[in-house]
Design a protein around this motif. Structure first.
Motif, PDB file in Angstrom:
ATOM      1  N   HIS A 135      19.945  18.220 -16.091  1.00 48.37           N
ATOM      2  CA  HIS A 135      20.838  17.235 -16.827  1.00 48.37           C
ATOM      3  C   HIS A 135      20.576  16.305 -18.029  1.00 48.37           C
ATOM      4  O   HIS A 135      21.192  15.476 -18.441  1.00 48.37           O
ATOM      5  N   PHE A 136      19.257  16.338 -18.543  1.00 50.69           N
ATOM      6  CA  PHE A 136      18.952  15.707 -19.448  1.00 50.69           C
ATOM      7  C   PHE A 136      17.529  16.483 -20.069  1.00 50.69           C
ATOM      8  O   PHE A 136      16.984  17.126 -19.825  1.00 50.69           O
ATOM      9  N   ASP A 137      17.451  16.132 -21.473  1.00 49.25           N
ATOM     10  CA  ASP A 137      16.084  16.444 -22.173  1.00 49.25           C
ATOM     11  C   ASP A 137      15.074  15.292 -22.071  1.00 49.25           C
ATOM     12  O   ASP A 137      15.392  14.231 -21.709  1.00 49.25           O
ATOM     13  N   GLY A 138      13.780  15.748 -22.080  1.00 50.12           N
ATOM     14  CA  GLY A 138      12.844  14.997 -21.750  1.00 50.12           C
ATOM     15  C   GLY A 138      12.604  14.756 -20.437  1.00 50.12           C
ATOM     16  O   GLY A 138      13.009  15.581 -19.668  1.00 50.12           O
ATOM     17  N   LEU A 139      11.790  13.660 -19.931  1.00 55.13           N
ATOM     18  CA  LEU A 139      11.454  13.448 -18.567  1.00 55.13           C
ATOM     19  C   LEU A 139      12.204  12.418 -18.016  1.00 55.13           C
ATOM     20  O   LEU A 139      12.083  12.154 -16.953  1.00 55.13           O
ATOM     21  N   ASN A 140      12.956  11.618 -18.769  1.00 51.99           N
ATOM     22  CA  ASN A 140      13.858  10.371 -18.570  1.00 51.99           C
ATOM     23  C   ASN A 140      13.088   9.365 -17.521  1.00 51.99           C
ATOM     24  O   ASN A 140      13.303   9.011 -16.450  1.00 51.99           O
ATOM     25  N   LEU A 141      11.984   9.009 -18.148  1.00 53.22           N
ATOM     26  CA  LEU A 141      11.087   8.097 -17.458  1.00 53.22           C
ATOM     27  C   LEU A 141      11.946   6.529 -17.475  1.00 53.22           C
ATOM     28  O   LEU A 141      12.852   6.426 -18.401  1.00 53.22           O
ATOM     29  N   THR A 142      11.204   5.791 -16.855  1.00 55.28           N
ATOM     30  CA  THR A 142      11.735   4.386 -16.760  1.00 55.28           C
ATOM     31  C   THR A 142      11.462   3.680 -18.018  1.00 55.28           C
ATOM     32  O   THR A 142      10.514   4.255 -18.942  1.00 55.28           O
ATOM     33  N   PHE A 143      12.294   2.780 -18.676  1.00 49.64           N
ATOM     34  CA  PHE A 143      12.158   1.999 -19.628  1.00 49.64           C
ATOM     35  C   PHE A 143      10.811   1.230 -19.927  1.00 49.64           C
ATOM     36  O   PHE A 143      10.260   1.048 -20.898  1.00 49.64           O
ATOM     37  N   GLU A 144      10.133   0.813 -18.745  1.00 47.06           N
ATOM     38  CA  GLU A 144       8.966   0.395 -18.680  1.00 47.06           C
ATOM     39  C   GLU A 144       7.751   1.227 -19.138  1.00 47.06           C
ATOM     40  O   GLU A 144       6.955   0.862 -19.990  1.00 47.06           O
ATOM     41  N   THR A 145       7.844   2.395 -18.791  1.00 46.77           N
ATOM     42  CA  THR A 145       7.030   3.489 -19.091  1.00 46.77           C
ATOM     43  C   THR A 145       7.140   3.931 -20.436  1.00 46.77           C
ATOM     44  O   THR A 145       6.251   3.932 -21.208  1.00 46.77           O
ATOM     45  N   LEU A 146       8.600   3.768 -21.013  1.00 44.41           N
ATOM     46  CA  LEU A 146       8.707   4.306 -22.237  1.00 44.41           C
ATOM     47  C   LEU A 146       8.127   3.325 -23.342  1.00 44.41           C
ATOM     48  O   LEU A 146       7.462   3.495 -24.465  1.00 44.41           O
ATOM     49  N   GLU A 147       8.510   1.872 -22.991  1.00 42.07           N
ATOM     50  CA  GLU A 147       7.992   0.911 -23.869  1.00 42.07           C
ATOM     51  C   GLU A 147       6.377   0.669 -23.783  1.00 42.07           C
ATOM     52  O   GLU A 147       5.658   0.557 -24.903  1.00 42.07           O
ATOM     53  N   GLY A 148       5.687   1.213 -22.646  1.00 42.33           N
ATOM     54  CA  GLY A 148       4.432   0.885 -22.566  1.00 42.33           C
ATOM     55  C   GLY A 148       3.737   2.013 -23.282  1.00 42.33           C
ATOM     56  O   GLY A 148       2.785   2.051 -24.072  1.00 42.33           O
ATOM     57  N   LEU A 149       4.430   3.122 -23.611  1.00 44.50           N
ATOM     58  CA  LEU A 149       3.744   4.154 -24.193  1.00 44.50           C
ATOM     59  C   LEU A 149       3.806   4.040 -25.667  1.00 44.50           C
ATOM     60  O   LEU A 149       3.123   4.285 -26.428  1.00 44.50           O
ATOM     61  N   VAL A 150       5.024   3.314 -26.179  1.00 43.45           N
ATOM     62  CA  VAL A 150       5.257   3.079 -27.254  1.00 43.45           C
ATOM     63  C   VAL A 150       4.269   1.867 -28.017  1.00 43.45           C
ATOM     64  O   VAL A 150       3.839   1.961 -28.972  1.00 43.45           O
ATOM     65  N   LYS A 151       4.234   1.042 -27.038  1.00 40.60           N
ATOM     66  CA  LYS A 151       3.625  -0.563 -27.393  1.00 40.60           C
ATOM     67  C   LYS A 151       2.289  -0.578 -26.955  1.00 40.60           C
ATOM     68  O   LYS A 151       1.812  -1.591 -26.963  1.00 40.60           O
ATOM     69  N   HIS A 152       1.623   0.461 -26.213  1.00 41.84           N
ATOM     70  CA  HIS A 152       0.468   0.008 -25.621  1.00 41.84           C
ATOM     71  C   HIS A 152      -0.920  -0.376 -26.428  1.00 41.84           C
ATOM     72  O   HIS A 152      -1.755  -1.227 -25.989  1.00 41.84           O
ATOM     73  N   ASN A 153      -0.568  -0.182 -27.862  1.00 36.76           N
ATOM     74  CA  ASN A 153      -1.688  -0.446 -28.875  1.00 36.76           C
ATOM     75  C   ASN A 153      -1.069  -1.666 -29.480  1.00 36.76           C
ATOM     76  O   ASN A 153      -1.542  -2.288 -30.544  1.00 36.76           O
ATOM     77  N   GLY A 154       0.142  -2.524 -29.224  1.00 37.09           N
ATOM     78  CA  GLY A 154       0.750  -3.512 -29.595  1.00 37.09           C
ATOM     79  C   GLY A 154       2.021  -3.104 -30.211  1.00 37.09           C
ATOM     80  O   GLY A 154       2.595  -1.858 -30.357  1.00 37.09           O
ATOM     81  N   PRO A 155       3.094  -3.968 -30.579  1.00 42.18           N
ATOM     82  CA  PRO A 155       4.244  -3.795 -30.998  1.00 42.18           C
ATOM     83  C   PRO A 155       4.024  -2.889 -32.453  1.00 42.18           C
ATOM     84  O   PRO A 155       3.254  -3.139 -33.122  1.00 42.18           O
ATOM     85  N   PRO A 156       4.778  -1.613 -32.163  1.00 39.30           N
ATOM     86  CA  PRO A 156       4.352  -0.594 -33.362  1.00 39.30           C
ATOM     87  C   PRO A 156       5.129  -1.323 -34.841  1.00 39.30           C
ATOM     88  O   PRO A 156       6.075  -2.166 -34.704  1.00 39.30           O
ATOM     89  N   GLU A 157       4.830  -0.824 -35.784  1.00 33.11           N
ATOM     90  CA  GLU A 157       5.136  -1.311 -37.143  1.00 33.11           C
ATOM     91  C   GLU A 157       6.612  -0.512 -37.340  1.00 33.11           C
ATOM     92  O   GLU A 157       6.690   0.456 -36.935  1.00 33.11           O
ATOM     93  N   PRO A 158       7.398  -1.217 -37.974  1.00 31.78           N
ATOM     94  CA  PRO A 158       8.667  -0.591 -38.127  1.00 31.78           C
ATOM     95  C   PRO A 158       8.549   0.735 -38.818  1.00 31.78           C
ATOM     96  O   PRO A 158       9.200   1.623 -38.441  1.00 31.78           O
ATOM     97  N   ASP A 159       7.673   0.832 -39.987  1.00 26.88           N
ATOM     98  CA  ASP A 159       7.534   2.059 -40.690  1.00 26.88           C
ATOM     99  C   ASP A 159       7.169   3.249 -39.704  1.00 26.88           C
ATOM    100  O   ASP A 159       7.498   4.623 -39.980  1.00 26.88           O
ATOM    101  N   ALA A 160       6.536   3.055 -38.675  1.00 36.83           N
ATOM    102  CA  ALA A 160       5.782   3.949 -37.667  1.00 36.83           C
ATOM    103  C   ALA A 160       7.201   4.654 -36.855  1.00 36.83           C
ATOM    104  O   ALA A 160       7.299   5.763 -36.270  1.00 36.83           O
ATOM    105  N   LEU A 161       8.280   4.099 -37.126  1.00 31.84           N
ATOM    106  CA  LEU A 161       9.550   4.529 -36.287  1.00 31.84           C
ATOM    107  C   LEU A 161      10.447   5.192 -37.226  1.00 31.84           C
ATOM    108  O   LEU A 161      11.795   5.409 -36.507  1.00 31.84           O
ATOM    109  N   LEU A 162      10.203   5.615 -38.343  1.00 29.51           N
ATOM    110  CA  LEU A 162      11.070   6.164 -39.083  1.00 29.51           C
ATOM    111  C   LEU A 162      11.779   7.454 -38.729  1.00 29.51           C
ATOM    112  O   LEU A 162      12.852   7.683 -39.088  1.00 29.51           O
ATOM    113  N   PHE A 163      11.093   8.231 -37.951  1.00 32.61           N
ATOM    114  CA  PHE A 163      11.592   9.331 -37.732  1.00 32.61           C
ATOM    115  C   PHE A 163      12.188   9.419 -36.190  1.00 32.61           C
ATOM    116  O   PHE A 163      12.304  10.596 -35.581  1.00 32.61           O
TER     117      PHE A 163
END
Length: 393
Positions: free
Chosen positions: A147-175
């Motif tokens: 019923h979905f693509d990906g693993l449908n992880l919780t928002f907490e895990t997703l944010e932790g994955l993207v931000k674990h080294n600190g809030p990302p630079e906007p340029d890193a999210l361009l794609f």
């Protein structure tokens, strides 16, 4: 089955409590036996991306030997260290391990060399960043569920994955597209669990790259003594066990370094939490910098060790020679797939309309390859594939 709820854990008030999770992008019924973060960790472990880490390079190409670290063994070691720290700090261990186990999902074949090549080749289309690629994998590229693509992880895990080294630079999210990040708060600090995974990554690769460097012969004990902390630990080992063989001496150095770093992080984090008056996870998010950190003296030692490893291991002429060959493999694979998308598997051609989308799809496919599959494909499509084993010192 009978509805048996997971036993509540005694978590600190500043931990991420699974009962307070914001949920998942695609709502799902809760589990009768597992918390939301336990399910995230389990989905990560059973994913295709996790299995591919077995044959992805850490520092030494997988052809160099069975005992060198790969992305998989490194991720397991990071998860062990992170779980140990989380347990002492009364954080959620499952969330911590979920971030630790998936933090390298976005890495390409051949370590950072592969990432550098893809970032250069995709410069006009948003570049390439392995942390953001990990997010794409768990939200889109894994296709296992009905019923979905990906693993449908919780928002907490997703944010932790993207931000674990600190809030990302906007340029890193361009794609990433707007809908992909619309539900995430990417401006504030990550939770303590993700911060713990991040610093455990540093601890693991510092200590274990010493192990692999000594094993390869590209590092020696005398060079490592240039870092005062390492010299101090070696002096203690030699005083307690004079004349032990090199393998045991290496292991004693690595395990004592791990212990020193882990205990330092725990003590410093406790001090920072108390000094900042952290009472909730919301307080953590509002801080100007991370709470999980080394003390100033240990941070200085860690920087000195990184400089030594960079100069004597990562930039060793023999390692650089192999990296150059790996870069050629990556660039030539990209060129051949980009010039003829029909060479991609059918399932990877279905979204390849338009230059930007076609090249991103090509980039996704190559980034997901293991070292040995990239070499196999290069040999099949191009030929003249270089030897990527690191020459002995």
């Amino acid at each position: 089955m009978q509805n048996v709820r997971p036993s509540p854990r005694l978590l600190a008030p500043f931990a991420m409590h699974p009962k307070n999770s914001r949920g998942r992008r695609i709502p799902e019924p809760s589990s009768a036996t597992r918390t939301a973060f336990q399910r995230d960790r389990d989905r990560i472990v059973h994913s295709t991306a996790f299995r591919r880490l077995t044959h992805k390079t850490q520092v030494f190409i997988s052809t160099d030997g069975d005992h060198f670290r790969t992305r998989l063994t490194h991720s397991l070691e990071v998860a062990q260290i992170a779980g140990s720290i989380a347990r002492v700090l009364s954080l959620d261990e499952d969330l911590t391990e979920a971030v630790a186990l998936s933090h390298d999902f976005g890495h390409t074949p051949f370590g950072h060399e592969g990432e550098d090549v893809l970032d250069r080749l995709m410069a006009d289309y948003g570049g390439f960043d392995h942390n953001v690629q990990a997010y794409r994998i768990v939200t889109r590229l894994e296709r296992r569920y009905a019923h979905f693509d990906g693993l449908n992880l919780t928002f907490e895990t997703l944010e932790g994955l993207v931000k674990h080294n600190g809030p990302p630079e906007p340029d890193a999210l361009l794609f990433l597209t707007d809908p992909e990040v619309a539900d995430l708060d990417l401006t504030c600090q990550a939770g303590l669990e993700a911060q713990t995974a991040a610093i455990s990554d540093d601890i693991a690769y510092n200590a274990h790259d010493i192990d692999d460097g000594l094993r390869s012969g590209l590092l020696c004990f005398e060079t490592l003594r240039e870092v005062p902390l390492i010299a101090e630990i070696l002096a203690g080992v030699d005083a307690e066990a004079p004349g032990i063989d090199a393998a045991r001496r290496t292991h004693e150095l690595v395990r004592r370094l791990l212990t020193r770093m882990i205990e330092d992080v725990i003590a410093e984090t406790v001090r920072r939490i108390a000094r900042a008056g952290i009472a909730t996870s919301t307080d953590v998010a509002a801080q100007p910098g991370p709470m999980v950190a080394f003390s100033d003296p240990m941070a200085a030692s860690e920087r000195a060790l990184k400089r030594l490893l960079f100069a004597n291991l990562y930039r060793h002429p023999r390692v650089l020679e192999v990296r150059e060959r790996a870069a050629r493999v990556m660039a030539e694979l990209f060129e051949v797939y980009a010039s003829d998308p029909s060479l991609l598997p059918a399932s990877w051609r279905d979204e390849a309309d338009g230059d930007a989308r076609r090249l991103r799809r090509t980039c996704d496919y190559i980034a997901g390859m293991t070292d040995r599959f990239a070499l196999t494909e290069h040999r099949r499509l191009i030929g003249g594939t270089p030897d990527l084993s690191t020459p002995s010192a």
